[in-house]
Design a protein around this motif. Structure first.
Motif, PDB file in Angstrom:
ATOM      1  N   VAL A  12       0.978  -1.212   0.157  1.00 39.39           N
ATOM      2  CA  VAL A  12       0.147  -0.023  -0.053  1.00 39.39           C
ATOM      3  C   VAL A  12       0.891   1.224   0.062  1.00 39.39           C
ATOM      4  CG1 VAL A  12      -1.585   1.239   1.306  1.00 39.39           C
ATOM      5  CG2 VAL A  12      -1.813  -1.255   1.162  1.00 39.39           C
ATOM      6  N   ASN A  13       0.686   2.178  -0.795  1.00 43.09           N
ATOM      7  CA  ASN A  13       1.376   3.587  -0.823  1.00 43.09           C
ATOM      8  C   ASN A  13       0.336   4.586  -0.419  1.00 43.09           C
ATOM      9  OD1 ASN A  13       2.324   5.909  -2.311  1.00 43.09           O
ATOM     10  ND2 ASN A  13       3.944   4.976  -1.568  1.00 43.09           N
ATOM     11  N   VAL A  14       0.852   5.616   0.313  1.00 41.81           N
ATOM     12  CA  VAL A  14      -0.050   6.771   0.786  1.00 41.81           C
ATOM     13  C   VAL A  14       0.610   8.026   0.167  1.00 41.81           C
ATOM     14  CG1 VAL A  14      -1.034   7.964   2.761  1.00 41.81           C
ATOM     15  CG2 VAL A  14      -0.839   5.365   2.665  1.00 41.81           C
ATOM     16  N   VAL A  15      -0.065   8.850  -0.576  1.00 45.68           N
ATOM     17  CA  VAL A  15       0.378   9.997  -1.081  1.00 45.68           C
ATOM     18  C   VAL A  15      -0.254  11.120  -0.091  1.00 45.68           C
ATOM     19  CG1 VAL A  15       0.544  11.495  -2.922  1.00 45.68           C
ATOM     20  CG2 VAL A  15       0.337   9.230  -3.450  1.00 45.68           C
ATOM     21  N   ASP A  16      -1.660  11.091   0.185  1.00 43.45           N
ATOM     22  CA  ASP A  16      -2.271  12.081   0.704  1.00 43.45           C
ATOM     23  C   ASP A  16      -2.518  11.506   2.384  1.00 43.45           C
ATOM     24  OD1 ASP A  16      -4.136  13.582   2.152  1.00 43.45           O
ATOM     25  OD2 ASP A  16      -5.669  13.425   0.576  1.00 43.45           O
ATOM     26  N   LEU A  17      -1.388  11.977   3.306  1.00 46.01           N
ATOM     27  CA  LEU A  17      -1.581  11.667   4.658  1.00 46.01           C
ATOM     28  C   LEU A  17      -2.870  11.441   5.339  1.00 46.01           C
ATOM     29  CD1 LEU A  17       0.376  10.397   6.865  1.00 46.01           C
ATOM     30  CD2 LEU A  17       0.995  12.691   7.429  1.00 46.01           C
ATOM     31  N   MET A  18      -3.515  12.703   5.141  1.00 49.90           N
ATOM     32  CA  MET A  18      -4.837  12.542   5.814  1.00 49.90           C
ATOM     33  C   MET A  18      -5.843  11.665   5.718  1.00 49.90           C
ATOM     34  SD  MET A  18      -3.330  15.035   7.349  1.00 49.90           S
ATOM     35  CE  MET A  18      -4.468  15.329   8.513  1.00 49.90           C
ATOM     36  N   LYS A  19      -5.539  10.761   4.560  1.00 54.26           N
ATOM     37  CA  LYS A  19      -6.168   9.522   4.332  1.00 54.26           C
ATOM     38  C   LYS A  19      -6.338   8.619   5.436  1.00 54.26           C
ATOM     39  CE  LYS A  19      -7.662  10.134  -0.173  1.00 54.26           C
ATOM     40  NZ  LYS A  19      -9.250  10.162  -0.479  1.00 54.26           N
ATOM     41  N   MET A  20      -5.290   8.809   6.121  1.00 53.26           N
ATOM     42  CA  MET A  20      -5.104   7.941   7.476  1.00 53.26           C
ATOM     43  C   MET A  20      -6.233   8.071   8.427  1.00 53.26           C
ATOM     44  SD  MET A  20      -2.690   5.766   6.449  1.00 53.26           S
ATOM     45  CE  MET A  20      -2.694   4.737   7.984  1.00 53.26           C
ATOM     46  N   GLN A  21      -6.743   9.485   8.424  1.00 53.18           N
ATOM     47  CA  GLN A  21      -7.653   9.863   9.568  1.00 53.18           C
ATOM     48  C   GLN A  21      -8.999   9.303   8.971  1.00 53.18           C
ATOM     49  OE1 GLN A  21      -6.997  14.198   9.937  1.00 53.18           O
ATOM     50  NE2 GLN A  21      -7.073  13.665  12.242  1.00 53.18           N
ATOM     51  N   SER A  22     -10.115   9.427   9.893  1.00 56.49           N
ATOM     52  CA  SER A  22     -11.425   8.943   9.500  1.00 56.49           C
ATOM     53  C   SER A  22     -11.738  10.314   8.947  1.00 56.49           C
ATOM     54  CB  SER A  22     -12.189   8.907  10.869  1.00 56.49           C
ATOM     55  OG  SER A  22     -13.609   8.798  10.599  1.00 56.49           O
ATOM     56  N   GLU A  23     -13.101   9.969   8.040  1.00 55.82           N
ATOM     57  CA  GLU A  23     -13.599  11.006   7.206  1.00 55.82           C
ATOM     58  C   GLU A  23     -14.445  11.870   8.189  1.00 55.82           C
ATOM     59  OE1 GLU A  23     -16.729   8.999   4.543  1.00 55.82           O
ATOM     60  OE2 GLU A  23     -17.452   7.956   6.059  1.00 55.82           O
ATOM     61  N   LEU A  24     -14.556  11.352   9.352  1.00 56.24           N
ATOM     62  CA  LEU A  24     -15.343  12.193  10.257  1.00 56.24           C
ATOM     63  C   LEU A  24     -14.752  13.256  10.914  1.00 56.24           C
ATOM     64  CD1 LEU A  24     -17.270   9.483  12.406  1.00 56.24           C
ATOM     65  CD2 LEU A  24     -18.188  10.946  10.254  1.00 56.24           C
ATOM     66  N   GLU A  25     -13.252  13.357  10.650  1.00 56.74           N
ATOM     67  CA  GLU A  25     -12.256  14.229  11.003  1.00 56.74           C
ATOM     68  C   GLU A  25     -11.560  15.021  10.173  1.00 56.74           C
ATOM     69  OE1 GLU A  25      -9.720  11.908  13.586  1.00 56.74           O
ATOM     70  OE2 GLU A  25     -11.242  11.133  15.130  1.00 56.74           O
TER      71      GLU A  25
ATOM     72  N   HIS B 284     -10.512  14.485   3.427  1.00 57.32           N
ATOM     73  CA  HIS B 284      -9.851  13.641   3.061  1.00 57.32           C
ATOM     74  C   HIS B 284      -9.843  12.263   3.410  1.00 57.32           C
ATOM     75  CE1 HIS B 284      -7.450  16.569   0.038  1.00 57.32           C
ATOM     76  NE2 HIS B 284      -8.840  16.884   0.214  1.00 57.32           N
ATOM     77  N   GLY B 285     -10.157  12.061   4.668  1.00 55.83           N
ATOM     78  CA  GLY B 285     -10.021  10.852   5.422  1.00 55.83           C
ATOM     79  C   GLY B 285     -10.887   9.851   4.642  1.00 55.83           C
ATOM     80  N   LEU B 286     -10.293   8.346   5.004  1.00 52.14           N
ATOM     81  CA  LEU B 286     -11.266   7.365   4.472  1.00 52.14           C
ATOM     82  C   LEU B 286     -12.251   6.886   5.308  1.00 52.14           C
ATOM     83  CD1 LEU B 286      -8.092   4.711   3.459  1.00 52.14           C
ATOM     84  CD2 LEU B 286      -9.615   6.030   1.949  1.00 52.14           C
ATOM     85  N   SER B 287     -13.309   6.308   4.703  1.00 53.96           N
ATOM     86  CA  SER B 287     -14.300   5.711   5.623  1.00 53.96           C
ATOM     87  C   SER B 287     -13.842   4.405   6.294  1.00 53.96           C
ATOM     88  CB  SER B 287     -15.574   5.321   4.791  1.00 53.96           C
ATOM     89  OG  SER B 287     -15.297   4.481   3.815  1.00 53.96           O
ATOM     90  N   ASP B 288     -14.247   3.893   7.591  1.00 50.29           N
ATOM     91  CA  ASP B 288     -13.745   2.839   7.847  1.00 50.29           C
ATOM     92  C   ASP B 288     -13.983   1.950   7.008  1.00 50.29           C
ATOM     93  OD1 ASP B 288     -13.181   4.216  10.258  1.00 50.29           O
ATOM     94  OD2 ASP B 288     -15.104   3.555  11.356  1.00 50.29           O
ATOM     95  N   ALA B 289     -14.934   1.677   6.055  1.00 54.67           N
ATOM     96  CA  ALA B 289     -14.957   0.494   5.366  1.00 54.67           C
ATOM     97  C   ALA B 289     -13.939   0.661   4.353  1.00 54.67           C
ATOM     98  CB  ALA B 289     -16.259   0.589   4.496  1.00 54.67           C
ATOM     99  N   ASP B 290     -13.537   1.670   3.794  1.00 55.93           N
ATOM    100  CA  ASP B 290     -12.516   1.654   2.812  1.00 55.93           C
ATOM    101  C   ASP B 290     -11.293   1.442   3.447  1.00 55.93           C
ATOM    102  OD1 ASP B 290     -14.295   2.183   0.642  1.00 55.93           O
ATOM    103  OD2 ASP B 290     -13.980   4.444   0.644  1.00 55.93           O
ATOM    104  N   TYR B 291     -11.059   1.947   4.630  1.00 50.62           N
ATOM    105  CA  TYR B 291      -9.719   1.670   5.308  1.00 50.62           C
ATOM    106  C   TYR B 291      -9.566   0.198   5.609  1.00 50.62           C
ATOM    107  CZ  TYR B 291      -6.012   2.091   8.901  1.00 50.62           C
ATOM    108  OH  TYR B 291      -5.091   2.053   9.702  1.00 50.62           O
ATOM    109  N   ASP B 292     -10.608  -0.330   6.096  1.00 53.90           N
ATOM    110  CA  ASP B 292     -10.460  -1.777   6.351  1.00 53.90           C
ATOM    111  C   ASP B 292     -10.206  -2.669   5.310  1.00 53.90           C
ATOM    112  OD1 ASP B 292     -11.015  -1.126   8.991  1.00 53.90           O
ATOM    113  OD2 ASP B 292     -12.886  -1.569   8.978  1.00 53.90           O
ATOM    114  N   SER B 293     -10.707  -2.180   3.713  1.00 57.82           N
ATOM    115  CA  SER B 293     -10.821  -2.874   2.575  1.00 57.82           C
ATOM    116  C   SER B 293      -9.359  -2.760   2.244  1.00 57.82           C
ATOM    117  CB  SER B 293     -11.618  -2.157   1.663  1.00 57.82           C
ATOM    118  OG  SER B 293     -11.406  -2.748   0.553  1.00 57.82           O
ATOM    119  N   ILE B 294      -8.557  -1.705   2.434  1.00 56.29           N
ATOM    120  CA  ILE B 294      -7.107  -1.695   2.243  1.00 56.29           C
ATOM    121  C   ILE B 294      -6.177  -2.218   3.125  1.00 56.29           C
ATOM    122  CG2 ILE B 294      -5.170   0.011   1.709  1.00 56.29           C
ATOM    123  CD1 ILE B 294      -7.308   1.885   0.682  1.00 56.29           C
ATOM    124  N   PHE B 295      -6.511  -1.878   4.674  1.00 52.55           N
ATOM    125  CA  PHE B 295      -5.365  -2.269   5.649  1.00 52.55           C
ATOM    126  C   PHE B 295      -5.755  -3.736   6.122  1.00 52.55           C
ATOM    127  CE2 PHE B 295      -4.459   2.086   5.207  1.00 52.55           C
ATOM    128  CZ  PHE B 295      -3.075   1.991   5.057  1.00 52.55           C
TER     129      PHE B 295
END
Length: 791
Positions: free
Chosen positions: A657-670, A673-684
């Motif tokens: 996995v490669n991260v370009v936009d660091l704020m993707k690591m945050q929740s979309e609620l915060e 640019h954050g990932l939803s929990d579903a998308d985060y879990d799908s990747i990680f």
């Protein structure tokens, strides 16, 4: 010293003097009222304690001097039809700017409920330093302001940034004598060596010497007159001194000084523009020496007040414990004779209102102080035309900032006087040298034969070694409706941590003000970063700016760490076209393997995060381990680690996995640019170990992702280990290298059997071999320096 005498051809008439003095009294009355009054704004009834705010806070000391300056600037604006903005440098000068914009009508236009009548005046007073109201310093909510007055030191840099490429604009910059003691302000006096009288506007500094800070005297007010004059002449200024206590005499002196300064500015500009005079002018400035808390109470409680540090904040305490002081406050406010200044309805009388400029000529309504009104869209070349050609991942070596420099040269060519690059003598060092093929540095001091890229009309401002100055110039440039970029060494961008914070806060507040229009984003390029310091050593290693930026409001900040040159092109193209953000881009300048073709890079950067399928082998069954990276150097080491794992454990399923936009690591609620929990879990995944190789301090990734379901996150990054060493040895010292990564995979999985045990031993031996090799030969082992993906 310029001697100001009545023998000058300019004379301020008695009638105009009386009107200007009355206008000054009106501004002073409104300033005092803001600090103290909750009700009874025109003192139509005897003042009572209930009319005073329950908590009286604010700053009086600088306000009367700034009110004095403002009325004199209004006069020259009207007489000479000037295009002028006002920058208030002294701390907590809010009452003065609010008072003056209210008197000229621009405040009520922006805030119709603060009307030009008695009821509006009451609201004006009540809101100051009151819950839900306005601050005691000049702020984004103040019409006509481009400068946040909460932190001292940046007013003069902002002023120069505002007038670059604004040939008709004059920035009147009031510099407080306390502010003048700061490093950034002391440096900013030299901005005059970068001003082009032909194509830029002018800055009129007004040093306000009122003698005191909070409780100490100011240095410039306590040195001999001749020494002060010599200092400013040595900095390339022509100072006009306006000094005294008596109001009438001071009005005449100030009017004459203003007249001479404006005439000189116009003469210099005319000579440059019409006669081709390229000699650097000795630009005028004004030094106003007036009492601290001028026109305030002479003494309070038996102690001298006006002209001392005691007038800095609230001169007269008025509360339950000091109820008897109500009478003293009333006497002070009545000394301004408000009944002569405002009519029965609370409106400024017409003969005084006529002293104000009209329309956009009012400093509170000047469109340059609301830069989004003037913003022209930046013209950007097609970044794809500057891309590196990549036949397969890792097959080509490239240098990110070299590639970007070619693109930026195209940006400069397309945008004329709408884009500039700023940096503290690091543009060439950061390998952006291609920009000098299309533009010089702007420079108006001496040029010698052996110098390079210096001219009065360059588009690049990087010839002064001051991060504060570059940041201030860029902010002023952006806030007046233009576009730009700041390139710096990553470690030393920390010098402007506080300046960044102030700008981020400005953007946060302006998003909540519908009358403030969007401005171009502040774009940082941080190169010569923590992992590329072969000769500079430990002092040049600090990725902590990322942590600092990530702490600010999510609506404002963006952090990008492209893994290669084509991703850098895509990211920077996006950032330069954005508005109302602070974008931080971290990119290296040294040769590294290039991973993505331009089409793949564009898609990857648009997503901000993604699984690199070409580097993964878990497509059919899901991963046994997730290997993630964020940053260029750490991505190289992560892929090298993956290649070792693939070679020794072909059955092991690895997801990359490669991260370009660091704020993707945050929740979309915060973060937007954050990932939803579903998308985060799908990747990680929900439960697999994640080995995350990060460019900066490891705890930042933990902080951003602390709410995620998968707690098996193991981050490696910079851990404050460094010296003058080889690139790979620096990675080893901080344990982000390929060998430490593979060892961690073996330890985390714990089910790789004897093959894992033997490989772990081999890698530990390899780390010792590496240490001996670099100590003997001073370079990295050939197998490291020559490593290629897929071999």
């Amino acid at each position: 010293m310029e001697i100001l005498t009545s023998q000058s051809t300019f004379v301020l008439s008695d009638e105009l003097l009386e009107k200007m003095d009355a206008y000054w009294r009106a501004a002073n009355y409104l300033s005092v009222g803001q600090i103290y009054l909750y009700d009874n704004p025109l003192l139509k009834a005897p003042l009572q304690l209930s009319h005073v705010k329950p908590m009286v806070v604010g700053h009086w000391g600088t306000s009367p001097g700034q009110n004095f300056i403002y009325v004199h600037l209004n006069r020259v604006i009207k007489k000479h039809h000037l295009n002028m903005i006002y920058i208030s440098g002294p701390g907590h000068g809010g009452p003065a700017l609010v008072a003056n914009t209210y008197l000229e009508g621009s405040y009520s236009e922006v805030y119709p409920d603060i009307s030009e009548d008695e009821q509006g005046m009451k609201k004006l007073f009540t809101q100051f330093s009151f819950p839900g109201g306005i601050s005691s310093h000049v702020a984004p909510s103040t019409p006509g302001s481009i400068h946040e007055g909460g932190e001292l030191g940046y007013s003069l840099s902002h002023a120069f940034g505002a007038v670059f490429d604004n040939p008709d604009l004059i920035a009147a910059c009031v510099v407080g004598d306390g502010e003048a003691e700061t490093g950034p302000l002391a440096t900013a006096w030299h901005s005059n060596k970068f001003l082009n009288a032909k194509s830029d506007g002018a800055v009129l500094p007004i040093l306000h010497l009122n003698g005191y800070k909070i409780s100490n005297p100011t240095l410039l007010a306590r040195i001999p007159h001749e020494e002060l004059e010599q200092f400013f002449r040595g900095c390339g200024w022509k100072p006009y001194f306006v000094e005294g206590f008596e109001a009438g005499d001071m009005h005449r002196k100030m009017a004459l000084a203003m007249e001479q300064a404006i005439n000189e500015i116009r003469t210099f500009q005319k000579n440059a523009r019409e006669k081709g005079d390229d000699k650097r002018p000795l630009w005028p400035m004004i030094i106003l020496r007036s009492p601290k808390g001028w026109t305030g109470p002479k003494s309070v409680g038996g102690l001298k007040n006006e002209g001392t540090f005691r007038s800095h904040q609230v001169p007269i305490p008025v509360d339950q414990a000091h109820a008897s002081n109500v009478e003293l406050l009333e006497q002070w406010m009545k000394s301004y004779r408000a009944e002569e200044l405002f009519d029965q309805n609370g409106r400024l009388i017409s003969e005084l209102a006529e002293l104000c400029p009209t329309g956009d000529k009012r400093m509170g309504a000047n469109p340059h102080a609301n830069g989004g009104l003037l913003l022209r869209e930046i013209r950007l070349p097609d970044f794809r035309n500057f891309a590196l050609q990549i036949s397969s991942p890792g097959s080509v070596q490239g240098q990110g900032t070299v590639t970007l420099g070619n693109y930026l040269s195209g940006v400069i060519k397309l945008n004329g006087k709408n884009f500039r690059i700023f940096g503290p003598d690091e543009t060439l060092s950061n390998l952006l040298g291609a920009v000098f093929e299309v533009s010089d540095r702007q420079w108006d001091a001496q040029v010698m034969e052996e110098d390079e890229f210096l001219s009065p009309s360059g588009r690049i401002l990087d010839a002064q070694l001051s991060e504060h100055q570059c940041q201030g110039w860029l902010e002023g440039y952006l806030l007046t409706g233009r576009h730009g970029m700041f390139n710096s060494y990553e470690a030393f961008i920390r010098i402007v941590d506080s300046m960044f914070s102030q700008h981020a806060k400005w953007l946060k507040v302006t998003r909540e003000l519908p009358w403030r229009r969007d401005i171009a984003s502040l774009n940082y390029l941080l190169a010569s970063h923590v992992w590329q310091q072969d000769h500079n050593g430990f002092t040049h290693q600090d990725p902590g700016f990322l942590d600092h930026v990530a702490s600010k409001k999510a609506d404002v900040v963006r952090l990008y760490l492209p893994p290669d040159a084509n991703c850098l092109l895509s990211v920077m193209h996006h950032c330069l076209g954005s508005k109302n953000y602070v974008n931080v881009v971290v990119a290296g300048k040294h040769p590294l393997p290039q991973w993505l073709g331009i089409k793949e890079a564009e898609i990857h950067c648009a997503q901000g995060i993604g699984i690199w399928q070409w580097a993964s082998n878990d497509q059919q069954s899901g991963p046994d381990i997730v290997m993630a990276s964020c940053g260029d150097t750490v991505t190289l080491e992560l892929l090298a680690a993956v290649s070792i794992l693939r070679k020794h454990f072909p059955e092991l399923k690895v997801r990359v996995v490669n991260v370009v936009d660091l704020m993707k690591m945050q929740s979309e609620l915060e973060h937007p640019h954050g990932l939803s929990d579903a998308d985060y879990d799908s990747i990680f995944t929900l439960d697999k170990h994640i080995i995350f190789n990060f460019h900066g301090y490891p705890w930042l990734v933990h902080r951003l992702s602390y709410k995620r379901a998968n707690r098996n996150l193991h981050v490696r990054g910079y851990i404050e280990e460094g010296t003058i060493t080889t690139p790979f040895d620096l990675r080893v010292q901080n344990k982000i290298d390929r060998f430490h990564l593979v060892i961690e995979v073996i330890d985390r999985l714990g089910n790789l059997g004897s093959k894992g045990d033997y490989l772990k031993q081999q890698l530990q031996d390899k780390l010792l071999e590496h240490k001996h090799y670099v100590q003997r030969y001073g370079k990295d082992m050939p197998e490291i320096a020559g490593w290629l993906w897929g071999e």
